[in-house]
Write a protein that holds these residues in place. Structure first.
Motif, mmCIF file in Angstrom:
data_model
loop_
_atom_site.group_PDB
_atom_site.id
_atom_site.type_symbol
_atom_site.label_atom_id
_atom_site.label_comp_id
_atom_site.label_asym_id
_atom_site.label_seq_id
_atom_site.Cartn_x
_atom_site.Cartn_y
_atom_site.Cartn_z
ATOM 1 N N SER A 93 26.401 48.332 21.193
ATOM 2 C CA SER A 93 26.393 49.756 22.080
ATOM 3 C C SER A 93 26.390 49.280 23.429
ATOM 4 O O SER A 93 26.893 49.976 24.236
ATOM 5 C CB SER A 93 25.296 50.513 21.545
ATOM 6 N N ARG A 94 25.500 48.410 24.040
ATOM 7 C CA ARG A 94 25.282 47.907 25.270
ATOM 8 C C ARG A 94 25.259 46.395 25.282
ATOM 9 O O ARG A 94 24.302 45.681 25.674
ATOM 10 C CB ARG A 94 23.769 48.465 25.654
ATOM 11 N N PRO A 95 26.594 46.079 25.499
ATOM 12 C CA PRO A 95 26.814 44.600 25.304
ATOM 13 C C PRO A 95 26.365 44.050 26.799
ATOM 14 O O PRO A 95 26.284 42.673 26.916
ATOM 15 C CB PRO A 95 27.996 44.498 25.224
ATOM 16 N N PHE A 96 26.152 44.840 27.952
ATOM 17 C CA PHE A 96 25.748 44.266 29.194
ATOM 18 C C PHE A 96 24.832 45.176 29.919
ATOM 19 O O PHE A 96 24.541 46.319 29.486
ATOM 20 C CB PHE A 96 26.869 44.032 30.148
ATOM 21 N N GLY A 97 23.954 44.862 30.788
ATOM 22 C CA GLY A 97 23.038 45.570 31.519
ATOM 23 C C GLY A 97 23.384 45.518 32.981
ATOM 24 O O GLY A 97 24.314 45.377 33.470
ATOM 25 N N VAL B 99 37.894 55.458 0.830
ATOM 26 C CA VAL B 99 37.339 55.019 2.381
ATOM 27 C C VAL B 99 37.766 53.702 2.382
ATOM 28 O O VAL B 99 37.393 52.818 1.716
ATOM 29 C CB VAL B 99 35.884 55.482 2.082
ATOM 30 N N LEU B 100 38.021 53.437 3.833
ATOM 31 C CA LEU B 100 38.107 52.000 4.346
ATOM 32 C C LEU B 100 37.146 51.777 5.509
ATOM 33 O O LEU B 100 37.066 52.534 6.595
ATOM 34 C CB LEU B 100 39.476 51.940 5.023
ATOM 35 N N PRO B 101 35.925 51.188 5.174
ATOM 36 C CA PRO B 101 34.883 51.061 6.075
ATOM 37 C C PRO B 101 34.909 49.954 7.228
ATOM 38 O O PRO B 101 35.630 49.120 7.031
ATOM 39 C CB PRO B 101 33.699 50.742 5.159
ATOM 40 N N VAL B 102 34.314 50.268 8.252
ATOM 41 C CA VAL B 102 34.194 49.478 9.332
ATOM 42 C C VAL B 102 32.734 49.161 9.498
ATOM 43 O O VAL B 102 32.003 50.104 9.110
ATOM 44 C CB VAL B 102 34.871 49.892 10.662
ATOM 45 N N PRO B 103 32.583 48.136 10.393
ATOM 46 C CA PRO B 103 31.068 47.724 10.653
ATOM 47 C C PRO B 103 30.318 48.994 11.673
ATOM 48 O O PRO B 103 30.878 49.831 12.222
ATOM 49 C CB PRO B 103 31.241 46.664 11.468
ATOM 50 N N ALA B 104 29.154 49.217 11.267
ATOM 51 C CA ALA B 104 28.208 50.318 11.926
ATOM 52 C C ALA B 104 27.351 49.890 12.583
ATOM 53 O O ALA B 104 25.945 50.448 12.386
ATOM 54 C CB ALA B 104 27.942 51.016 10.642
ATOM 55 N N HIS B 105 27.391 49.181 13.689
ATOM 56 C CA HIS B 105 26.216 48.935 14.774
ATOM 57 C C HIS B 105 26.254 49.659 16.181
ATOM 58 O O HIS B 105 25.234 49.465 16.508
ATOM 59 C CB HIS B 105 26.362 47.340 14.924
ATOM 60 N N GLU B 106 27.217 50.727 16.031
ATOM 61 C CA GLU B 106 27.366 51.152 17.327
ATOM 62 C C GLU B 106 26.399 52.561 17.201
ATOM 63 O O GLU B 106 26.692 53.231 16.371
ATOM 64 C CB GLU B 106 28.812 51.765 17.743
ATOM 65 N N LYS B 107 25.730 52.745 18.175
ATOM 66 C CA LYS B 107 24.817 53.975 18.451
ATOM 67 C C LYS B 107 25.375 54.916 19.386
ATOM 68 O O LYS B 107 26.322 54.450 19.966
ATOM 69 C CB LYS B 107 23.411 53.805 19.072
#
Length: 277
Positions: free
Chosen positions: A85-89, A226-234
């Motif tokens: 979600s936040r790959p850099f600061g 349903v074709l799922p994708v990764p779910a790590h994004e907030k």
């Protein structure tokens, strides 16, 4: 739930647990074995091996071993974790951003590939091949991803309808007929309007395909496949890097299988276009 989580779930019999433990210890070796070979190595019946695959959510041995291999390769290669979600600061160099975004792309694609069900993708492609018309439902950022898929279809002389383009998706649902197919693209799967559309199509017996985040959501519970994708994004994110990459990857694979199923027809059309230039 990914395949390794499925192998760690309770509910296996002692013989099935023996197979599950073997799969977790030697996934690369097991992925290249037949049902009978694995049964002989773990001293159980072939039926026991197949029950393990079924309990993990796979209807066939080919899908199961493909997912096992993809996920194990993913786990092996992922040495650096990145915040999807936040790959850099605020701090850090441009070079660090390049490295972080590169890792985000790689890890998202690896995990998306591990989630793939070959059986479901082939079925989805077959539904699109047989469809009289294809209606696409997507809103917000997801609509940009959906348009990229639609653009590929147009280039092979398939002209999908973006049902949500003018806010008349409900009317378009009622306009759809038997023989049509629907493709929903929605990362969170929470849109009440899209859920209502899927419910209408379900009541009419019209097949619907959904590309969405892994896990349960209202839209996933309503669509046919349903074709799922990764779910790590907030929700609080810098941009939709992770969700876009995951959905585009799955849609690219879906298009590729669809193209292969219609290879001669599409190649002839492209040759005609090339000759006209």
């Amino acid at each position: 739930m990914n395949i390794f989580e499925a192998l760690n779930q309770p509910g296996f019999s002692p013989a099935e647990q023996q197979v599950a433990d073997h799969l977790k210890k030697q996934p690369w070796k097991a992925a290249g074995m037949t049902v009978r070979e694995l049964a002989a190595e773990t001293f159980v019946s072939p039926a026991t091996v197949l029950r393990v695959a079924h309990k993990c959510g796979y209807s066939g041995w080919r899908d199961f071993t493909a997912a096992l291999l993809l996920y194990s390769e993913n786990a092996k290669q992922q040495q650096v974790s990145v915040n999807m979600s936040r790959p850099f600061g605020m701090q850090g160099s441009s070079a660090a951003i390049v490295s972080s975004i590169k890792s985000l792309f790689e890890q998202t694609v690896q995990e998306a590939a591990a989630l793939i069900s070959l059986e479901d993708l082939e079925k989805a492609a077959s539904i699109l091949t047989a469809a009289d018309r294809i209606f696409v439902f997507a809103i917000g950022d997801s609509s940009l991803t959906a348009r990229s898929f639609m653009n590929k279809l147009v280039k092979v002389n398939i002209h999908p309808v973006l049902a949500t383009e003018y806010g008349q998706e409900i009317e378009e649902c009622w306009n759809m007929q038997q023989g049509d197919a629907a493709l929903f693209v929605s990362y969170h799967g929470q849109s009440k309007d899209l859920v209502r559309c899927a419910s209408i199509l379900k009541s009419k017996g019209i097949f619907s395909i959904l590309v969405t985040r892994e896990g349960t959501n209202p839209l996933a519970e309503t669509c046919s496949l349903v074709l799922p994708v990764p779910a790590h994004e907030k929700l609080r994110r810098i941009a939709n890097f992770h969700s876009r990459i995951g959905m585009e990857f799955v849609l690219d694979v879906l298009f590729s299988i669809f193209y292969q199923q219609n290879y001669i027809r599409f190649e002839r059309h492209k040759a005609m276009l090339d000759a006209s230039r």
